[in-house]
Write a protein that holds these residues in place. Sequence first.
Motif, PDB file in Angstrom:
ATOM      1  N   ARG A 124       0.875  -1.289   0.097  1.00 46.65           N
ATOM      2  CA  ARG A 124      -0.013   0.168  -0.057  1.00 46.65           C
ATOM      3  C   ARG A 124       1.004   1.134   0.019  1.00 46.65           C
ATOM      4  N   SER A 125       2.159   1.355  -0.378  1.00 47.47           N
ATOM      5  CA  SER A 125       2.915   2.246  -0.477  1.00 47.47           C
ATOM      6  C   SER A 125       2.221   3.543  -1.288  1.00 47.47           C
ATOM      7  N   LYS A 126       1.551   3.170  -2.292  1.00 47.27           N
ATOM      8  CA  LYS A 126       1.129   4.296  -3.064  1.00 47.27           C
ATOM      9  C   LYS A 126      -0.200   4.378  -3.121  1.00 47.27           C
ATOM     10  N   GLY A 127      -0.972   3.583  -2.080  1.00 43.40           N
ATOM     11  CA  GLY A 127      -2.462   3.928  -2.051  1.00 43.40           C
ATOM     12  C   GLY A 127      -3.043   2.666  -1.375  1.00 43.40           C
ATOM     13  N   LYS A 128      -3.974   2.692  -0.829  1.00 44.59           N
ATOM     14  CA  LYS A 128      -4.726   1.914  -0.007  1.00 44.59           C
ATOM     15  C   LYS A 128      -5.590   1.038  -1.078  1.00 44.59           C
ATOM     16  N   PRO A 129      -5.821  -0.291  -0.868  1.00 46.35           N
ATOM     17  CA  PRO A 129      -6.510  -1.165  -1.860  1.00 46.35           C
ATOM     18  C   PRO A 129      -7.900  -0.596  -1.664  1.00 46.35           C
ATOM     19  N   ILE A 130      -8.485  -0.693  -2.762  1.00 49.81           N
ATOM     20  CA  ILE A 130      -9.951  -0.684  -2.955  1.00 49.81           C
ATOM     21  C   ILE A 130     -10.783  -1.738  -3.062  1.00 49.81           C
ATOM     22  N   ILE A 131     -11.701  -1.913  -2.552  1.00 59.03           N
ATOM     23  CA  ILE A 131     -12.363  -3.294  -2.505  1.00 59.03           C
ATOM     24  C   ILE A 131     -13.723  -2.817  -3.445  1.00 59.03           C
ATOM     25  N   ASN A 132     -13.855  -3.667  -4.543  1.00 61.54           N
ATOM     26  CA  ASN A 132     -14.940  -3.300  -5.589  1.00 61.54           C
ATOM     27  C   ASN A 132     -15.848  -4.491  -5.624  1.00 61.54           C
ATOM     28  N   SER A 133     -17.198  -4.631  -4.925  1.00 61.42           N
ATOM     29  CA  SER A 133     -17.738  -3.403  -4.230  1.00 61.42           C
ATOM     30  C   SER A 133     -18.664  -4.035  -3.234  1.00 61.42           C
ATOM     31  N   ALA A 134     -18.927  -3.276  -2.023  1.00 61.00           N
ATOM     32  CA  ALA A 134     -20.097  -3.624  -1.305  1.00 61.00           C
ATOM     33  C   ALA A 134     -21.333  -3.119  -1.787  1.00 61.00           C
ATOM     34  N   ASP A 135     -22.396  -3.364  -0.979  1.00 54.51           N
ATOM     35  CA  ASP A 135     -23.610  -2.747  -1.233  1.00 54.51           C
ATOM     36  C   ASP A 135     -24.547  -2.800   0.018  1.00 54.51           C
ATOM     37  N   ALA A 136     -25.677  -2.544   0.113  1.00 59.88           N
ATOM     38  CA  ALA A 136     -26.531  -2.619   1.057  1.00 59.88           C
ATOM     39  C   ALA A 136     -27.223  -3.650   1.129  1.00 59.88           C
ATOM     40  N   GLY A 137     -27.067  -4.677   0.431  1.00 64.29           N
ATOM     41  CA  GLY A 137     -27.748  -6.123   0.226  1.00 64.29           C
ATOM     42  C   GLY A 137     -26.549  -7.066   0.952  1.00 64.29           C
ATOM     43  N   PRO A 138     -26.369  -8.036  -0.020  1.00 61.98           N
ATOM     44  CA  PRO A 138     -25.579  -9.443   0.172  1.00 61.98           C
ATOM     45  C   PRO A 138     -24.091  -9.075   0.200  1.00 61.98           C
ATOM     46  N   ARG A 139     -23.798  -7.845  -0.254  1.00 63.92           N
ATOM     47  CA  ARG A 139     -22.446  -7.785  -0.163  1.00 63.92           C
ATOM     48  C   ARG A 139     -22.158  -6.712   1.155  1.00 63.92           C
ATOM     49  N   LEU A 140     -22.648  -6.481   2.006  1.00 59.94           N
ATOM     50  CA  LEU A 140     -22.782  -5.494   2.852  1.00 59.94           C
ATOM     51  C   LEU A 140     -21.457  -6.009   3.828  1.00 59.94           C
ATOM     52  N   GLY A 141     -21.251  -7.230   3.900  1.00 56.89           N
ATOM     53  CA  GLY A 141     -20.170  -7.738   4.895  1.00 56.89           C
ATOM     54  C   GLY A 141     -19.128  -7.340   4.189  1.00 56.89           C
ATOM     55  N   LEU A 142     -18.710  -6.802   2.999  1.00 53.50           N
ATOM     56  CA  LEU A 142     -17.344  -6.571   2.562  1.00 53.50           C
ATOM     57  C   LEU A 142     -17.114  -5.201   3.038  1.00 53.50           C
ATOM     58  N   LEU A 143     -18.043  -4.599   3.753  1.00 55.04           N
ATOM     59  CA  LEU A 143     -17.388  -3.398   4.578  1.00 55.04           C
ATOM     60  C   LEU A 143     -16.557  -3.812   5.746  1.00 55.04           C
ATOM     61  N   GLU A 144     -16.878  -4.752   6.299  1.00 51.36           N
ATOM     62  CA  GLU A 144     -16.364  -5.303   7.526  1.00 51.36           C
ATOM     63  C   GLU A 144     -14.719  -5.962   7.096  1.00 51.36           C
ATOM     64  N   VAL A 145     -14.559  -6.411   5.791  1.00 48.78           N
ATOM     65  CA  VAL A 145     -13.479  -6.667   5.231  1.00 48.78           C
ATOM     66  C   VAL A 145     -12.535  -5.564   5.103  1.00 48.78           C
ATOM     67  N   ALA A 146     -13.209  -4.307   4.468  1.00 49.52           N
ATOM     68  CA  ALA A 146     -12.575  -2.997   4.337  1.00 49.52           C
ATOM     69  C   ALA A 146     -12.236  -2.406   5.783  1.00 49.52           C
ATOM     70  N   ALA A 147     -12.816  -2.604   6.851  1.00 52.15           N
ATOM     71  CA  ALA A 147     -12.413  -2.277   8.025  1.00 52.15           C
ATOM     72  C   ALA A 147     -11.392  -2.998   8.794  1.00 52.15           C
ATOM     73  N   ALA A 148     -11.276  -4.302   8.711  1.00 53.46           N
ATOM     74  CA  ALA A 148     -10.459  -5.093   9.218  1.00 53.46           C
ATOM     75  C   ALA A 148      -9.086  -5.044   8.521  1.00 53.46           C
ATOM     76  N   ASN A 149      -8.984  -4.320   7.251  1.00 50.46           N
ATOM     77  CA  ASN A 149      -7.841  -4.235   6.647  1.00 50.46           C
ATOM     78  C   ASN A 149      -7.590  -2.808   6.139  1.00 50.46           C
ATOM     79  N   ASP A 150      -8.118  -1.944   6.722  1.00 50.67           N
ATOM     80  CA  ASP A 150      -7.872  -0.510   6.472  1.00 50.67           C
ATOM     81  C   ASP A 150      -7.824  -0.270   4.922  1.00 50.67           C
ATOM     82  N   ALA A 151      -8.791  -0.726   4.251  1.00 54.48           N
ATOM     83  CA  ALA A 151      -9.140  -0.736   2.821  1.00 54.48           C
ATOM     84  C   ALA A 151     -10.080   0.305   2.555  1.00 54.48           C
ATOM     85  N   MET A 152      -9.977   0.921   1.356  1.00 58.41           N
ATOM     86  CA  MET A 152     -11.271   1.558   0.851  1.00 58.41           C
ATOM     87  C   MET A 152     -12.179   0.865   0.184  1.00 58.41           C
TER      88      MET A 152
END
Length: 261
Positions: free
Chosen positions: A95-123
Amino acid sequence: MDRFLIIGERIHCISPVIRQAIADRNPAPILQRAKEQLDAGAVYLDLNIGPAERDGEEVMAWAVQLLQNEFDNVPICLDTANKKAIEAGIRVYNRSKGKPIINSADAGPRLGLLEVAAANDAMAIALCAKDGIPSDVEERITYCTEMLEKAMMLGIDPMDLLFDPLFLVIKGMQEKAPEVLETIRQITEMGLRTNAGLSNVSNGAPKHVRPIIDATYCAMAMQCGLTAAIVNPCDHRLMETIKTCDMIKGNMLYADSYLEL
């Protein structure tokens, strides 16, 4: 203000060339498309491996290391619905040039990907959708608010979220285009950042008008506050439009050579 964030879209498993390269673990086509996009002005590269249910973890880790080793730790947008593949990509990500971006969470079945972002300091890109296409601006804003609340509970900095109002194809859904622009405006007024899958807009249109539609709609969206987009940076008309909008909005200083910057 920050310049518009350009995420290159062309490493995508929907392309037969890229799909075969991934299957064969053949670096050449992937590196070629990466170089073309970076040379054209991409800042991030979107790495779309599809569902990758069988070998997603291996594929994502291999591709992330391939791209970052070749292009000085280029920042990457990890694009798959496979949670374990995203986690595998993050584990090897520099991440020396920028955080990873997770593509993508949503408000439904992919909401859990926000937890992945939080756990890994990702966008994370956060689609303003839950089940299918939102019916109107109000529904999009509702989903945006739900995801924002969830993210803040998880300790995610709101500036690490890119809310995507779900750009829709003009051909057949023309009446939805103003709704998307209004959603961007309202999300911007909330002090949040936005992202778009821009090429969706012109899907199905004749080849000669697609660059015109993409560039024009991008300019309109940037005026409403759009801050990032997954685009084809090899589209010269589009890139000139983005740079000109950035200059007019004051995101970069004017110079006679601004199109070369």
